[in-house]
Design an enzyme around this catalytic site. Structure first.
Site, PDB file in Angstrom:
ATOM      1  N   SER A  10       6.827  -4.246  23.157  1.00 44.28           N
ATOM      2  CA  SER A  10       7.567  -4.084  21.900  1.00 44.28           C
ATOM      3  C   SER A  10       7.028  -2.898  21.122  1.00 44.28           C
ATOM      4  O   SER A  10       5.948  -2.374  21.418  1.00 44.28           O
ATOM      5  CB  SER A  10       7.440  -5.345  21.043  1.00 44.28           C
ATOM      6  N   CYS A  11       7.767  -2.480  20.109  1.00 45.33           N
ATOM      7  CA  CYS A  11       7.312  -1.377  19.262  1.00 45.33           C
ATOM      8  C   CYS A  11       5.996  -1.732  18.583  1.00 45.33           C
ATOM      9  O   CYS A  11       5.099  -0.886  18.459  1.00 45.33           O
ATOM     10  CB  CYS A  11       8.378  -1.019  18.236  1.00 45.33           C
ATOM     11  N   THR A  12       5.855  -2.986  18.171  1.00 44.89           N
ATOM     12  CA  THR A  12       4.642  -3.408  17.473  1.00 44.89           C
ATOM     13  C   THR A  12       3.451  -3.478  18.422  1.00 44.89           C
ATOM     14  O   THR A  12       2.335  -3.080  18.066  1.00 44.89           O
ATOM     15  CB  THR A  12       4.866  -4.763  16.778  1.00 44.89           C
ATOM     16  N   ILE A  53      18.184   1.339  20.112  1.00 50.58           N
ATOM     17  CA  ILE A  53      17.178   1.875  21.024  1.00 50.58           C
ATOM     18  C   ILE A  53      17.828   2.707  22.124  1.00 50.58           C
ATOM     19  O   ILE A  53      17.327   3.778  22.470  1.00 50.58           O
ATOM     20  CB  ILE A  53      16.309   0.745  21.616  1.00 50.58           C
TER      21      ILE A  53
END
Length: 336
Positions: A150-152, A13
């Site tokens: 988070s990405c999700t 990241i």
């Protein structure tokens, strides 16, 4: 003037945030800290990437760091965040991307080195979480440590927001079919807290836990307690997909749901929520900037109140872009 940014942790990241920042233009990376890699190796890792390809620009090294596209960037190797001299570089905003310092107390150590704000590129147990396009307008300048979630969560929250605003969500279950990440194993290896997580990433579909759905309740309070979910880690290197199965308050048709999401993707959530009716597969979205790309052809409705919605996300690139966007946004609020 573009806010000056430092990055702590030059892993997946950290490096992709760096690449996005160079492309973005609204933030200025002036320093990087990573105690585990030397400067010349950092240059190599930034230049070559198995998933996103070669860096489109020039990278050199000098005695104090990197020279990227002709611009000098200081490189530090401190293990203690409090010891990183961010102030000497003018870095006001720090991206905390080690995955280690994810609480307010731990991340706030960066402030001792002269930083003004810290954005954690991971979920946090106690720092306020912000998802661009969903609750970023609730940020106030008195907040010094915050999380980009988070990405999700960044994929699910815009989708859930549109559906909840238009039709109301009674309850829902989410599954993310998620590409493997650095925490997983190349071959079977010990993983005492998660036995299944210790199995070979490239050979298995691995059921796993995720707090992403519950976290949506933190950024959209009206959904608190209405969503939960799980993950299936699969043998792909990048790009993941959310399956949201939910019961709606207001009866509607799948066509009306598609229309609502398409409208949002072209208006208030433009650049955050994407929309496609193409017959895409995961690799088609490698490098996509959106937080969430709704797949109109993949979803189904059982009846007018019960639907399954499918939305893709580049869990590396799209998420990292939002980290940069969040910093650009809060810097403007801070300047007011």
């Amino acid at each position: 003037m573009a806010p000056k940014v430092g990055i702590n942790g030059f892993g997946r990241i950290g490096r992709i945030v760096f690449r996005n920042a160079i492309n973005h233009g609204e933030v200025d990376v002036v320093a990087v800290n990573d105690p585990f890699i030397e400067t010349h190796y950092a240059a190599y890792m930034l230049k070559y990437d198995s998933t996103h390809g070669q860096f489109k620009g020039t990278i050199e090294t000098y005695e104090e760091g990197l020279i990227v596209n002709g611009k000098k960037i200081r490189f530090f190797a401190e293990r203690d965040p409090a010891a990183i001299p961010w102030g000497t570089t003018g870095a006001d905003y720090i991206v905390e991307s080690t995955g280690v310092f994810t609480t307010q107390e731990k991340a706030a150590a960066h402030l001792k080195g002269g930083a003004k704000k810290v954005v954690i590129s991971a979920p946090s147990a106690d720092a306020p979480m912000f998802v661009m396009g969903v609750n970023n307008t609730s940020y106030t300048k008195d907040i010094n440590v915050l999380s980009n979630a988070s990405c999700t969560t960044n994929c699910l929250a815009p989708l859930a927001k549109v559906i909840n605003d238009k039709f109301g969500i009674v309850e829902g279950l989410m599954t993310t079919v998620h590409s493997y990440t650095a925490t997983q194993k190349v071959v079977d290896a010990p993983s005492s807290k998660d036995w299944r997580g210790g199995r070979t990433a490239a050979q298995n579909i691995i059921p796993s836990s995720t707090g992403a759905a519950k976290a949506v309740g933190k950024v959209i309070p009206t959904l608190n307690g209405k969503l939960t979910g799980m993950a299936m880690r699969v043998p792909t290197s990048n790009v993941s997909v959310v399956d949201l199965t939910c019961r709606l308050e207001k009866a509607t048709s799948y066509d009306e749901i598609k229309k609502a999401l398409k409208d949002a993707s072209e208006n208030e959530l433009k650049g955050i929520l994407g929309y496609t009716e193409d017959d895409i597969v995961s690799s088609d979205l490698n490098g996509d900037d959106h937080s969430s790309i709704f797949d109109a052809k993949a979803g189904i409705a059982l009846n007018s109140n019960f639907v399954k919605l499918v939305s893709w996300y580049d869990n590396e690139w799209g998420y990292s872009r939002r980290v940069v966007d969040l910093i650009a946004y809060i810097s403007k609020v801070d300047a007011q």
